[in-house]
Design a protein around this motif. Structure first.
Motif, PDB file in Angstrom:
ATOM      1  N   GLU A 119       0.840  -1.212   0.000  1.00 18.39           N
ATOM      2  CA  GLU A 119       0.000   0.000   0.000  1.00 18.39           C
ATOM      3  C   GLU A 119       0.869   1.254   0.000  1.00 18.39           C
ATOM      4  O   GLU A 119       0.605   2.198  -0.760  1.00 18.39           O
ATOM      5  N   ASP A 120       1.892   1.274   0.841  1.00 19.38           N
ATOM      6  CA  ASP A 120       2.799   2.419   0.900  1.00 19.38           C
ATOM      7  C   ASP A 120       3.552   2.588  -0.420  1.00 19.38           C
ATOM      8  O   ASP A 120       3.722   3.704  -0.914  1.00 19.38           O
ATOM      9  N   TRP A 121       3.993   1.482  -1.001  1.00 20.09           N
ATOM     10  CA  TRP A 121       4.722   1.526  -2.267  1.00 20.09           C
ATOM     11  C   TRP A 121       3.839   2.096  -3.379  1.00 20.09           C
ATOM     12  O   TRP A 121       4.288   2.938  -4.170  1.00 20.09           O
ATOM     13  N   VAL A 122       2.594   1.662  -3.442  1.00 19.92           N
ATOM     14  CA  VAL A 122       1.668   2.188  -4.455  1.00 19.92           C
ATOM     15  C   VAL A 122       1.479   3.691  -4.253  1.00 19.92           C
ATOM     16  O   VAL A 122       1.480   4.462  -5.220  1.00 19.92           O
ATOM     17  N   GLY A 123       1.351   4.111  -2.994  1.00 15.28           N
ATOM     18  CA  GLY A 123       1.231   5.539  -2.701  1.00 15.28           C
ATOM     19  C   GLY A 123       2.444   6.326  -3.167  1.00 15.28           C
ATOM     20  O   GLY A 123       2.310   7.421  -3.730  1.00 15.28           O
ATOM     21  N   LYS A 124       3.639   5.773  -2.952  1.00 18.31           N
ATOM     22  CA  LYS A 124       4.867   6.441  -3.413  1.00 18.31           C
ATOM     23  C   LYS A 124       4.887   6.548  -4.933  1.00 18.31           C
ATOM     24  O   LYS A 124       5.273   7.584  -5.482  1.00 18.31           O
ATOM     25  N   GLN A 125       4.482   5.470  -5.622  1.00 17.32           N
ATOM     26  CA  GLN A 125       4.468   5.496  -7.083  1.00 17.32           C
ATOM     27  C   GLN A 125       3.470   6.537  -7.583  1.00 17.32           C
ATOM     28  O   GLN A 125       3.752   7.278  -8.534  1.00 17.32           O
ATOM     29  N   HIS A 126       2.330   6.606  -6.918  1.00 19.19           N
ATOM     30  CA  HIS A 126       1.322   7.608  -7.300  1.00 19.19           C
ATOM     31  C   HIS A 126       1.890   9.011  -7.113  1.00 19.19           C
ATOM     32  O   HIS A 126       1.721   9.878  -7.976  1.00 19.19           O
ATOM     33  N   HIS A 127       2.573   9.218  -5.998  1.00 15.92           N
ATOM     34  CA  HIS A 127       3.162  10.539  -5.723  1.00 15.92           C
ATOM     35  C   HIS A 127       4.235  10.876  -6.752  1.00 15.92           C
ATOM     36  O   HIS A 127       4.303  12.009  -7.237  1.00 15.92           O
ATOM     37  N   ILE A 128       5.073   9.911  -7.085  1.00 17.31           N
ATOM     38  CA  ILE A 128       6.156  10.166  -8.049  1.00 17.31           C
ATOM     39  C   ILE A 128       5.594  10.492  -9.433  1.00 17.31           C
ATOM     40  O   ILE A 128       6.033  11.440 -10.082  1.00 17.31           O
ATOM     41  N   PHE A 129       4.603   9.726  -9.870  1.00 19.70           N
ATOM     42  CA  PHE A 129       4.146   9.851 -11.260  1.00 19.70           C
ATOM     43  C   PHE A 129       2.862  10.643 -11.438  1.00 19.70           C
ATOM     44  O   PHE A 129       2.273  10.616 -12.524  1.00 19.70           O
ATOM     45  N   LYS A 130       2.425  11.359 -10.435  1.00 21.88           N
ATOM     46  CA  LYS A 130       1.193  12.158 -10.599  1.00 21.88           C
ATOM     47  C   LYS A 130       1.413  13.333 -11.505  1.00 21.88           C
ATOM     48  O   LYS A 130       2.473  13.764 -11.807  1.00 21.88           O
TER      49      LYS A 130
END
Length: 130
Positions: A119-130
Motif C-alpha cells: 500500500e505504501d509503495w503504491v502511494g509512493k508510485q502515485h506521488h512520483i508519477f502524478k
C-alpha cells in the motif's frame, strides 16, 4: 505554435519526466539495497509481478494455476513462479493454505505486514508519477 514554444514545452516536459524517473530510480535502488521484503519484492521482474498479483487479491487467495495463467511464459516460467512462491512462504512474505474444496490446490496471499508495505509503495508510485 512556433518552434520556440514547442522546444520550451518539450524541454519542460522532458525535465519533468527526467525528474520523476530519477526519483523512481532512487526509490528502486534503495529498495534493492535494503533487506527483507523490500529486497525480495524488487529482486526481479518476476518477483515484482508475482507479488503485485498476489497483493491484488489481498482479501482472497491466489492459486498457483491462476498465477501461471496470468503471467506470460516469456516473463516467468511455472518453475520460476513456484520458486518465488516457495521462497516467499518460507520467509513469511506470503501465506499459503490448501483450498478447502480441493486439497491439491495451494492458495497464496500476501501477509498483512507486507500488504501494508505494498500500500505504501503504491502511494509512493502515485506521488512520483502524478
Amino acid at each position: 505554435m512556433d518552434d520556440n514554444n514547442t522546444n520550451y514545452i518539450n524541454n519542460n516536459f522532458n525535465q519533468d519526466v527526467r525528474e520523476k524517473l530519477s526519483v523512481f530510480y532512487d526509490c528502486m535502488i534503495s529498495m534493492s539495497s535494503d533487506t527483507g521484503f523490500n529486497k525480495f519484492f524488487v529482486r526481479s521482474r518476476s518477483h515484482l509481478m508475482v507479488t503485485v498479483l498476489v497483493a491484488s487479491r489481498y482479501t482472497d487467495f491466489f492459486s498457483f494455476e491462476k498465477l501461471c495463467n496470468k503471467i506470460p511464459n516469456n516473463v516467468a516460467s511455472r518453475s520460476t513462479i513456484k520458486s518465488i512462491l516457495d521462497d516467499g512462504v518460507k520467509q513469511n512474505y506470503y501465506d499459503k493454505n490448501e483450498c478447502p474444496e480441493d486439497r491439491r490446490i495451494q492458495l497464496y496471499k500476501l501477509s498483512s505486514e507486507n500488504f501494508k508495505f505494498i500500500e505504501d509503495w503504491v502511494g509512493k508510485q502515485h506521488h512520483i508519477f502524478k
